[in-house]
Design a protein around this motif. Structure first.
Motif, PDB file in Angstrom:
ATOM      1  N   GLU A   1     -13.493  -0.858  -4.597  1.00  0.00           N
ATOM      2  CA  GLU A   1     -12.337  -1.725  -4.831  1.00  0.00           C
ATOM      3  C   GLU A   1     -11.635  -1.306  -6.108  1.00  0.00           C
ATOM      4  N   GLY A   2     -10.325  -1.153  -6.028  1.00  0.00           N
ATOM      5  CA  GLY A   2      -9.540  -0.870  -7.212  1.00  0.00           C
ATOM      6  C   GLY A   2      -9.300  -2.126  -8.025  1.00  0.00           C
ATOM      7  N   ALA A   3      -8.488  -1.996  -9.065  1.00  0.00           N
ATOM      8  CA  ALA A   3      -8.182  -3.125  -9.941  1.00  0.00           C
ATOM      9  C   ALA A   3      -6.680  -3.189 -10.171  1.00  0.00           C
ATOM     10  N   GLY A   4      -6.109  -4.382 -10.030  1.00  0.00           N
ATOM     11  CA  GLY A   4      -4.677  -4.523 -10.273  1.00  0.00           C
ATOM     12  C   GLY A   4      -3.883  -3.578  -9.405  1.00  0.00           C
ATOM     13  N   SER A   5      -2.948  -2.880 -10.022  1.00  0.00           N
ATOM     14  CA  SER A   5      -2.108  -1.909  -9.318  1.00  0.00           C
ATOM     15  C   SER A   5      -2.571  -0.495  -9.619  1.00  0.00           C
ATOM     16  N   ILE A   6      -2.540   0.350  -8.620  1.00  0.00           N
ATOM     17  CA  ILE A   6      -2.882   1.757  -8.807  1.00  0.00           C
ATOM     18  C   ILE A   6      -1.716   2.534  -9.407  1.00  0.00           C
ATOM     19  N   ALA A   7      -0.585   1.859  -9.574  1.00  0.00           N
ATOM     20  CA  ALA A   7       0.633   2.538 -10.037  1.00  0.00           C
ATOM     21  C   ALA A   7       1.014   2.173 -11.466  1.00  0.00           C
ATOM     22  N   GLU A   8       0.046   1.790 -12.291  1.00  0.00           N
ATOM     23  CA  GLU A   8       0.333   1.472 -13.690  1.00  0.00           C
ATOM     24  C   GLU A   8       0.462   2.780 -14.467  1.00  0.00           C
ATOM     25  N   ILE A   9       1.682   3.298 -14.586  1.00  0.00           N
ATOM     26  CA  ILE A   9       1.870   4.645 -15.128  1.00  0.00           C
ATOM     27  C   ILE A   9       1.471   4.743 -16.598  1.00  0.00           C
ATOM     28  N   ASN A  10       1.432   3.625 -17.312  1.00  0.00           N
ATOM     29  CA  ASN A  10       0.997   3.658 -18.710  1.00  0.00           C
ATOM     30  C   ASN A  10      -0.513   3.791 -18.839  1.00  0.00           C
ATOM     31  N   LEU A  11      -1.237   3.654 -17.726  1.00  0.00           N
ATOM     32  CA  LEU A  11      -2.699   3.687 -17.776  1.00  0.00           C
ATOM     33  C   LEU A  11      -3.294   4.821 -16.945  1.00  0.00           C
ATOM     34  N   HIS A  12      -2.476   5.686 -16.394  1.00  0.00           N
ATOM     35  CA  HIS A  12      -3.009   6.676 -15.467  1.00  0.00           C
ATOM     36  C   HIS A  12      -4.010   7.638 -16.106  1.00  0.00           C
ATOM     37  N   ASP A  13      -3.964   7.790 -17.421  1.00  0.00           N
ATOM     38  CA  ASP A  13      -4.925   8.684 -18.063  1.00  0.00           C
ATOM     39  C   ASP A  13      -6.237   7.975 -18.379  1.00  0.00           C
ATOM     40  N   ARG A  14      -6.343   6.685 -18.031  1.00  0.00           N
ATOM     41  CA  ARG A  14      -7.566   5.929 -18.327  1.00  0.00           C
ATOM     42  C   ARG A  14      -7.768   4.802 -17.307  1.00  0.00           C
ATOM     43  N   ASP A  15      -7.362   5.058 -16.080  1.00  0.00           N
ATOM     44  CA  ASP A  15      -7.464   4.058 -15.018  1.00  0.00           C
ATOM     45  C   ASP A  15      -8.760   4.293 -14.251  1.00  0.00           C
ATOM     46  N   LEU A  16      -9.837   3.684 -14.737  1.00  0.00           N
ATOM     47  CA  LEU A  16     -11.168   3.965 -14.212  1.00  0.00           C
ATOM     48  C   LEU A  16     -11.350   3.448 -12.794  1.00  0.00           C
ATOM     49  N   ALA A  17     -10.871   2.236 -12.518  1.00  0.00           N
ATOM     50  CA  ALA A  17     -11.123   1.623 -11.215  1.00  0.00           C
ATOM     51  C   ALA A  17     -10.286   2.232 -10.102  1.00  0.00           C
ATOM     52  N   ASN A  18      -9.154   2.838 -10.436  1.00  0.00           N
ATOM     53  CA  ASN A  18      -8.264   3.379  -9.412  1.00  0.00           C
ATOM     54  C   ASN A  18      -8.227   4.905  -9.441  1.00  0.00           C
ATOM     55  N   VAL A  19      -7.497   5.457 -10.397  1.00  0.00           N
ATOM     56  CA  VAL A  19      -7.244   6.895 -10.427  1.00  0.00           C
ATOM     57  C   VAL A  19      -8.530   7.702 -10.592  1.00  0.00           C
ATOM     58  N   GLU A  20      -9.345   7.333 -11.585  1.00  0.00           N
ATOM     59  CA  GLU A  20     -10.567   8.098 -11.814  1.00  0.00           C
ATOM     60  C   GLU A  20     -11.539   7.966 -10.656  1.00  0.00           C
ATOM     61  N   THR A  21     -11.640   6.771 -10.076  1.00  0.00           N
ATOM     62  CA  THR A  21     -12.520   6.607  -8.922  1.00  0.00           C
ATOM     63  C   THR A  21     -12.058   7.468  -7.758  1.00  0.00           C
ATOM     64  N   ALA A  22     -10.747   7.456  -7.490  1.00  0.00           N
ATOM     65  CA  ALA A  22     -10.232   8.287  -6.391  1.00  0.00           C
ATOM     66  C   ALA A  22     -10.574   9.749  -6.610  1.00  0.00           C
ATOM     67  N   ARG A  23     -10.538  10.181  -7.856  1.00  0.00           N
ATOM     68  CA  ARG A  23     -10.793  11.593  -8.150  1.00  0.00           C
ATOM     69  C   ARG A  23     -12.275  11.932  -8.081  1.00  0.00           C
ATOM     70  N   PHE A  24     -13.123  11.213  -8.839  1.00  0.00           N
ATOM     71  CA  PHE A  24     -14.521  11.651  -8.874  1.00  0.00           C
ATOM     72  C   PHE A  24     -15.249  11.349  -7.562  1.00  0.00           C
ATOM     73  N   ALA A  25     -14.730  10.405  -6.759  1.00  0.00           N
ATOM     74  CA  ALA A  25     -15.353  10.096  -5.480  1.00  0.00           C
ATOM     75  C   ALA A  25     -14.698  10.837  -4.317  1.00  0.00           C
ATOM     76  N   ASP A  26     -13.600  11.575  -4.597  1.00  0.00           N
ATOM     77  CA  ASP A  26     -12.839  12.232  -3.529  1.00  0.00           C
ATOM     78  C   ASP A  26     -12.569  11.240  -2.396  1.00  0.00           C
ATOM     79  N   ALA A  27     -12.042  10.085  -2.780  1.00  0.00           N
ATOM     80  CA  ALA A  27     -11.939   8.953  -1.865  1.00  0.00           C
ATOM     81  C   ALA A  27     -10.663   8.999  -1.030  1.00  0.00           C
ATOM     82  N   ASP A  28     -10.774   8.549   0.215  1.00  0.00           N
ATOM     83  CA  ASP A  28      -9.594   8.162   0.965  1.00  0.00           C
ATOM     84  C   ASP A  28      -9.104   6.834   0.387  1.00  0.00           C
ATOM     85  N   VAL A  29      -7.791   6.689   0.288  1.00  0.00           N
ATOM     86  CA  VAL A  29      -7.224   5.490  -0.316  1.00  0.00           C
ATOM     87  C   VAL A  29      -6.556   4.633   0.753  1.00  0.00           C
ATOM     88  N   LEU A  30      -6.932   3.363   0.803  1.00  0.00           N
ATOM     89  CA  LEU A  30      -6.273   2.356   1.623  1.00  0.00           C
ATOM     90  C   LEU A  30      -5.447   1.492   0.689  1.00  0.00           C
TER      91      LEU A  30
END
Length: 492
Positions: free
Chosen positions: A132-161
């Motif tokens: 589960e992500g957190a808030g919005s995945i499109a918070e551009i001010n947080l993309h370099d430290r978005d653990l629940a969304n961006v980083e999870t998608a990357r290190f888990a090689d996740a499909d995104v719904l």
């Protein structure tokens, strides 16, 4: 390695937690080994597991998946305590209180590694991980430290719904804008979108869905109707703002003059308010969140909830004269965790909570109890024998729940114990550290019965609730309204 599906949102409160829980139960029902995951959660609604504490949604999702809740399901938890500061919990253990800048500057790398390691352990043990992500995945001010969304998608090689809420309008703008703003590599991982909280004729959406799909190439794999399966809420966005009144629950159709109202002060730093949700589903019971300064004239019972900052919330009550009104109140009163501490005579060593240098803060004085704070934190699941006293008179048997608190409470006078030497109770006031008290039928039924009796109102007849299992109701929303084909999930 497991297949990871990240349930990300266009915003907070769009239905991510419900979709994730529904996916967990849907897959578990098909004998798929599935586990929930949320790399970083920010919530004061937590649950105790054998390894420590996790956010309530991951606890619920683990139950939906049929696995024992674990700190691996929510390895990083931030518990806000006011003034821009949160308690940081890693792998279930509290490590300190930090402002946002301090967290990102000094603890971000630890949090990232903690989350990555937890995901790897889950991936070795299960076929599917529903993240589960957190808030919005499109918070551009947080993309370099978005653990629940961006980083999870990357290190888990996740499909995104991608989940978007249509209730307040603008759903297609939210979806398109989100896809425009996510990092390019993450955009390529978005396999589908779901629209939630829809009311009305589905066919009226079709032109918008067709244009969205043509514009973005992302299929809309489901439109979920507005429905509340009854899962616990994750955060206080579901509550009224401080200073406003709101009633939760419709009393199951029971008329107002045949119902009772349980008043709950809307504390500025309220936590674990999910303790009240079982009451709100009872026939003839309305749970009213009221401002600390509100009168109790229309209340039939009062429940003081937990708090992430007990001293400051206690001061918020006393500053408005709430203690005087509560002492004059003649109905049942229950304090849960922080609410129990507030009902006592005083809190000592109060500065440990970081709320000033006061050693002693006076309580509301309804129970002969003093609480001494310390750095130690209790986090445990418990089973206790219930002694039916005070607002729970007539109840008995074994109850289950959990404790998450700082401080120990000591009796200053002889008084009844509601549980195996824990808590305190008079004829009309009861305090306990036990969260999930009202999840237990025997405790809930006794409190409701005694509240109706105190109010002089006949107890409504019990009614059967169809589809009462919230996990199966959430799974039904996925089964009936979402096409999981684009995600390549196992379906046994």
């Amino acid at each position: 390695m497991a297949h990871t599906l990240l349930v990300a949102g266009t915003a907070s409160h769009v239905g991510k937690s419900t979709v994730a829980a529904g996916l967990c139960r849907y897959l578990a029902d098909r004998a798929v080994s599935v586990a929930p995951f949320k790399a970083q959660n920010m919530s004061n609604n937590a649950r105790a597991t054998p390894g420590g504490e996790v956010g309530v949604s991951q606890y619920v999702q683990a139950r939906a998946a049929g696995v024992a809740p674990s700190t691996d399901h929510n390895p990083v938890l931030l518990k806000p305590r006011g003034d821009g500061e949160s308690q940081l919990v890693l792998d279930g253990e509290a490590v300190g209180h930090f402002e946002a800048r301090g967290y990102y500057d000094d603890h971000w790398d630890d949090a990232l590694e903690t989350a990555r390691a937890a995901h790897d352990r889950l991936a070795q043990a299960h076929d599917v991980i529903v993240a589960e992500g957190a808030g919005s995945i499109a918070e551009i001010n947080l993309h370099d430290r978005d653990l629940a969304n961006v980083e999870t998608a990357r290190f888990a090689d996740a499909d995104v719904l991608l989940v978007a809420d249509i209730e307040r309008g603008g759903v297609f703008a939210s979806l398109v804008g989100t896809l425009e703003l996510v990092p390019e590599d993450i955009r390529d991982q978005v396999a589908g979108a779901v629209i939630t909280k829809f009311r009305g004729d589905r066919s009226l959406l079709d032109p918008g869905i067709d244009e969205f799909e043509d514009r973005t190439g992302v299929p809309v794999v489901g439109v979920i109707p507005y429905d509340d399966p009854g899962l616990p809420e994750e955060d206080s966005v579901a509550l009224p703002p401080v200073g406003e009144r709101a009633v939760v629950g419709d009393g199951d159709g029971v008329a107002d003059d045949e119902s009772v109202t349980v008043a709950v002060p809307r504390l500025p730093r309220i936590s674990n308010f999910t303790d009240l949700q079982p009451l709100a589903r009872e026939p003839g019971v309305r749970v009213a969140y009221v401002p600390p300064g509100a009168a109790l004239d229309d209340a039939d019972a009062v429940v003081l909830p937990g708090s992430k900052n007990t001293v400051d919330d206690l001061r918020a009550l006393t500053d408005t004269g709430f203690g005087d009104r509560l002492r004059a109140f003649d109905g049942p009163v229950v304090g849960l965790c922080g609410g129990y501490q507030m009902l006592g005579e005083a809190i000592t060593n109060a500065a440990v909570e970081g709320t000033g240098d006061a050693d002693r803060v006076e309580g509301l004085g309804l129970l002969p109890v003093t609480t001494e704070f310390s750095e130690a934190k209790t986090v445990e699941h418990v089973r206790r024998e219930l002694n039916g006293v005070g607002p729970l008179s007539g109840a008995g048997g074994t109850v289950e729940g959990y404790e998450i608190h700082m401080g120990d409470s000591t009796l200053t006078d002889t008084v009844a114990h509601p549980f195996d030497g824990d808590g305190a109770a008079t004829d009309s006031v009861l305090g306990t550290y036990l969260h999930d008290l009202f999840v237990n039928d025997t405790a809930r039924d006794a409190f409701v019965r005694n509240t109706f009796e105190s109010a002089g109102i006949a107890l409504p007849e019990a009614t059967e609730r169809a589809d009462s299992d919230p996990y199966e109701r959430a799974a039904g929303l996925i089964r009936d309204h979402v096409d999981l084909g684009p995600f390549g999930l196992p379906d046994r």
